[in-house]
Design an enzyme around this catalytic site. Structure first.
Site, PDB file in Angstrom:
ATOM      1  N   ARG A  65      -3.053   3.312   6.840  1.00 45.34           N
ATOM      2  CA  ARG A  65      -1.972   4.112   6.245  1.00 45.34           C
ATOM      3  C   ARG A  65      -1.301   3.490   5.014  1.00 45.34           C
ATOM      4  O   ARG A  65      -0.389   4.089   4.454  1.00 45.34           O
ATOM      5  CB  ARG A  65      -0.881   4.454   7.281  1.00 45.34           C
ATOM      6  CG  ARG A  65      -1.388   5.228   8.478  1.00 45.34           C
ATOM      7  CD  ARG A  65      -0.271   5.924   9.216  1.00 45.34           C
ATOM      8  NE  ARG A  65       0.729   5.014   9.731  1.00 45.34           N
ATOM      9  CZ  ARG A  65       1.851   5.404  10.341  1.00 45.34           C
ATOM     10  NH1 ARG A  65       2.107   6.700  10.495  1.00 45.34           N
ATOM     11  NH2 ARG A  65       2.728   4.529  10.789  1.00 45.34           N
ATOM     12  N   ASP A  66      -1.739   2.322   4.581  1.00 43.95           N
ATOM     13  CA  ASP A  66      -1.115   1.729   3.392  1.00 43.95           C
ATOM     14  C   ASP A  66      -2.126   0.894   2.604  1.00 43.95           C
ATOM     15  O   ASP A  66      -1.827  -0.212   2.162  1.00 43.95           O
ATOM     16  CB  ASP A  66       0.074   0.870   3.801  1.00 43.95           C
ATOM     17  CG  ASP A  66       0.996   0.546   2.620  1.00 43.95           C
ATOM     18  OD1 ASP A  66       1.015   1.323   1.654  1.00 43.95           O
ATOM     19  OD2 ASP A  66       1.685  -0.485   2.674  1.00 43.95           O
ATOM     20  N   LEU A  67      -3.320   1.451   2.421  1.00 44.60           N
ATOM     21  CA  LEU A  67      -4.346   0.747   1.658  1.00 44.60           C
ATOM     22  C   LEU A  67      -4.004   0.777   0.174  1.00 44.60           C
ATOM     23  O   LEU A  67      -3.715   1.826  -0.393  1.00 44.60           O
ATOM     24  CB  LEU A  67      -5.711   1.406   1.890  1.00 44.60           C
ATOM     25  CG  LEU A  67      -6.292   1.259   3.302  1.00 44.60           C
ATOM     26  CD1 LEU A  67      -7.454   2.212   3.495  1.00 44.60           C
ATOM     27  CD2 LEU A  67      -6.716  -0.184   3.556  1.00 44.60           C
ATOM     28  N   ASN A 104      -2.843  -5.086  -0.790  1.00 44.46           N
ATOM     29  CA  ASN A 104      -3.163  -5.330   0.612  1.00 44.46           C
ATOM     30  C   ASN A 104      -4.636  -5.689   0.816  1.00 44.46           C
ATOM     31  O   ASN A 104      -5.132  -5.673   1.940  1.00 44.46           O
ATOM     32  CB  ASN A 104      -2.808  -4.105   1.469  1.00 44.46           C
ATOM     33  CG  ASN A 104      -1.306  -3.960   1.652  1.00 44.46           C
ATOM     34  OD1 ASN A 104      -0.560  -4.912   1.438  1.00 44.46           O
ATOM     35  ND2 ASN A 104      -0.861  -2.781   2.030  1.00 44.46           N
TER      36      ASN A 104
END
Length: 208
Positions: A51-53, A57
């Site tokens: 959900r936060d690529l 990251n």
């Protein structure tokens, strides 16, 4: 409390891109994205959505035996702080709240439809990273208003990669376009499908 993790001496992909302004070659980009897609697929098989690529990251680690094309590192998906188990309702997230980094959000994520998030949401984010690597810019980058940026993601089509970087191979641009489809049903249905198409591109074989 503390967390002990593997040391990644190359920093993040975002930092590496800041240090190296020239665009990577298409083979290196495809190999990198294949590696990332494989890691994301591994998480999905365990029932975990990232959900936060985004590039910040993605961590880079020196490993001569696994270097990715012209990048002297191997890449690892990190920071599962916003990850969610697909089989569990996320009681910690307020219904309708937006979770993640806006520039890399899929349309369904930008609308706050948490019940609609699945593996294809992460596939979209991988597509945004791929677009950034190929074009040198983000698909949508409205800095004047987060609301307008969210509307762009939900309603507007991205600028063709070839309009920005005409030399990008058509098959690789098509892979990126498929990742960025507004409707999840039109994207790659799994990160493994994306990985396999990227591998076919690297081998100069026909892609989907």
């Amino acid at each position: 409390c503390y967390i002990a993790t593997e040391y990644c001496d190359g920093g993040s992909l975002a930092e590496w891109l800041c240090r190296n302004e020239d665009l990577l070659d298409s083979q290196t980009i495809a190999m990198l994205m294949s590696r990332l897609s494989d890691g994301v697929h591994y998480a999905h098989r365990a029932g975990i959505l990232h959900r936060d690529l985004k590039p910040s990251n993605i961590l880079l680690q020196s490993n001569p035996s696994e270097r990715i094309g012209k990048i002297p590192y191997t890449a690892k998906v990190a920071d599962f702080g916003l990850a969610k188990l697909e089989t569990r309702i996320d009681e910690m997230t307020v219904s309708g709240a937006i979770v993640g980094s806006i520039h890399y959000m899929a349309p369904e994520q930008a609308m706050g439809n948490h019940a609609d998030l699945d593996a294809r949401t992460d596939v979209y984010a991988l597509g945004v990273i791929l677009y950034r690597l190929l074009a040198g810019v983000l698909p949508f980058d409205n800095e004047s208003s987060h609301l307008k940026l969210l509307r762009d993601i939900v309603e507007n089509e991205t600028t063709s990669i070839h309009a920005i970087q005409p030399e990008v191979p058509r098959d690789l641009a098509a892979i990126c376009t498929k990742c960025l489809e507004k409707k999840p049903s039109k994207r790659y249905q799994t990160a493994a499908e994306l990985r396999d198409d990227l591998d076919r591109f690297v081998r100069s074989e026909p892609t989907i």
